[in-house]
Design an enzyme around this catalytic site. Structure first.
Site, PDB file in Angstrom:
ATOM      1  N   ASN A   1       0.826  -1.222   0.000  1.00  0.00           N
ATOM      2  CA  ASN A   1       0.000   0.000   0.000  1.00  0.00           C
ATOM      3  C   ASN A   1       0.851   1.259   0.000  1.00  0.00           C
ATOM      4  OD1 ASN A   1      -2.151  -1.679   0.120  1.00  0.00           O
ATOM      5  ND2 ASN A   1      -2.950  -0.959   2.075  1.00  0.00           N
ATOM      6  N   ILE A   2       0.304   2.296  -0.594  1.00  0.00           N
ATOM      7  CA  ILE A   2       1.072   3.534  -0.719  1.00  0.00           C
ATOM      8  C   ILE A   2       1.519   4.060   0.645  1.00  0.00           C
ATOM      9  CG2 ILE A   2      -0.924   5.107  -0.703  1.00  0.00           C
ATOM     10  CD1 ILE A   2       0.575   6.538  -3.097  1.00  0.00           C
ATOM     11  N   LYS A   3       0.669   3.856   1.670  1.00  0.00           N
ATOM     12  CA  LYS A   3       1.035   4.414   2.988  1.00  0.00           C
ATOM     13  C   LYS A   3       2.263   3.732   3.581  1.00  0.00           C
ATOM     14  CE  LYS A   3      -2.139   1.538   5.535  1.00  0.00           C
ATOM     15  NZ  LYS A   3      -3.489   1.371   5.997  1.00  0.00           N
ATOM     16  N   GLY A   4       2.541   2.494   3.185  1.00  0.00           N
ATOM     17  CA  GLY A   4       3.797   1.846   3.543  1.00  0.00           C
ATOM     18  C   GLY A   4       3.940   1.427   4.986  1.00  0.00           C
ATOM     19  N   PHE A   5       5.191   1.451   5.464  1.00  0.00           N
ATOM     20  CA  PHE A   5       5.502   0.893   6.785  1.00  0.00           C
ATOM     21  C   PHE A   5       6.821   1.478   7.286  1.00  0.00           C
ATOM     22  CE2 PHE A   5       7.462  -2.659   9.264  1.00  0.00           C
ATOM     23  CZ  PHE A   5       6.479  -2.768  10.243  1.00  0.00           C
TER      24      PHE A   5
END
Ligand code: B12
Length: 248
Positions: A124-128
């Site tokens: 996902n674009i929001k990432g980690f």
């Protein structure tokens, strides 16, 4: 590097903490049984610091105690990262330069596994952990199939999308489901694709042993704490390294 020992109160005192559940009702005998187990595992002395009933006939324990074992860091074998970490900009540039098209990544949780947070953290674009996920990379097309995807569905979609890399997540490890599912998946890809033409197979989850890639028939295993940048860098490194994948 010199051998080392665990450290609780004073350096090298050998103190460790262990938690486990025994199929025995919560009682003094249960606490004694926990100490007996810890002693048999080499903890001596061992002290029950927490014991709580876990439903009828089960008790959960935390035991604190001393072990005498020495740890030899020089003999530890791990899978070190053998490729450079790229920024999204560098990864995009490398893909553009060597593939001259977008790189296609198909991801899924296979089997009955519904734990999507891990694969979403990577995709996902929001990432980690402060890093953007693969959807953020302009030169990567991400097809995230979500949870409980069957192996045939995954193979079909990978073929349809002309996937360059397939990312599979397995979080549930009960009865070695993660290992069985991964082996089934890699065998299905070997069967469905001509030799040497199959996509890069990447598997991840918190309880995988990163040294098992050959055994599982995949190109790479990632474990807990993996960040999207590590995965993107690995894929780019391998894709731009293997000309046979470029033409697909
Ligand atoms: C959230 C959660 C759930 C949610 C999942 C929601 C969702 N949409 O994902 C819900 C409530 C649905 C759930 C259900 C169940 N859960 Co649950 N769940 C958890 C929990 C608390 C957190 C997992 C998580 O999100 N971690 C955060 C992510 C970011 O970490 P991660 O998954 O490790 O991912 C990282 C890496 O591993 C790696 N990674 C992961 N996948 C991939 C893939 C690739 C390609 C790559 C490169 C990297 C990668 O990168 C990620 C980022 O670093 C864990 C316990 C825990 N604290 O871990 C239990 C846990 C995983 N669940 C467990 C269980 C047993 C279940 C159930 C069976 C419970 C039940 N009896 O119903 C069901 C099973 C449902 C199913 N069919 O799968 C057990 C699994 C035990 C085992 N040995 O298998 C755990 C460990 C809890 C426990 N201690 O018992 N669960």
């Amino acid at each position: 590097m010199n051998p080392i020992r665990p450290y609780g109160d004073t350096t090298g005192d050998g103190m460790v903490q262990l938690s486990f559940t025994l199929p025995i009702a919560h009682s003094k005998v249960a606490d004694g049984a926990a100490v007996q187990l810890a002693n048999k595992m080499g903890m001596d002395p061992a002290l029950v610091v927490h014991s709580k009933p876990m439903g009828e006939g089960f008790t959960f324990f935390v035991v604190y105690g001393r072990v005498n074992h020495l740890v030899e860091p020089d003999k530890v074998q791990v899978v070190e990262r053998d490729y450079p970490l790229l920024t999204p900009k560098e990864a995009n540039a490398a893909i553009k330069r060597s593939l001259r098209r977008r790189l296609v990544v198909v991801g899924a949780c296979i089997g009955t596994d519904a734990h999507t947070v891990g694969i979403d953290a990577i995709l996902n674009i929001k990432g980690f952990a402060g890093e953007k996920g693969l959807e953020y990379y302009r030169e990567i097309k991400v097809v995230n199939l979500g949870a409980q995807v069957s192996v045939p569905q995954l193979v079909d979609r990978s073929l349809a999308e002309k996937a360059d890399a397939v990312l599979v997540s397995q979080v549930v490890t009960q009865r070695d489901a993660h290992l069985l599912n991964t082996r089934e998946m890699s065998a299905a890809f070997r069967e469905a694709y001509p030799a040497g033409r199959q996509p890069l197979l990447v598997v991840g989850g918190p309880r995988f042993d990163e040294a098992m890639s050959t055994d599982l028939g995949v190109d790479r295993v990632f474990s807990r704490g993996t960040t999207p940048g590590e995965v993107a860098s690995f894929i780019v490194h391998r894709m731009t390294d293997r000309p046979t994948r470029k033409a697909s």
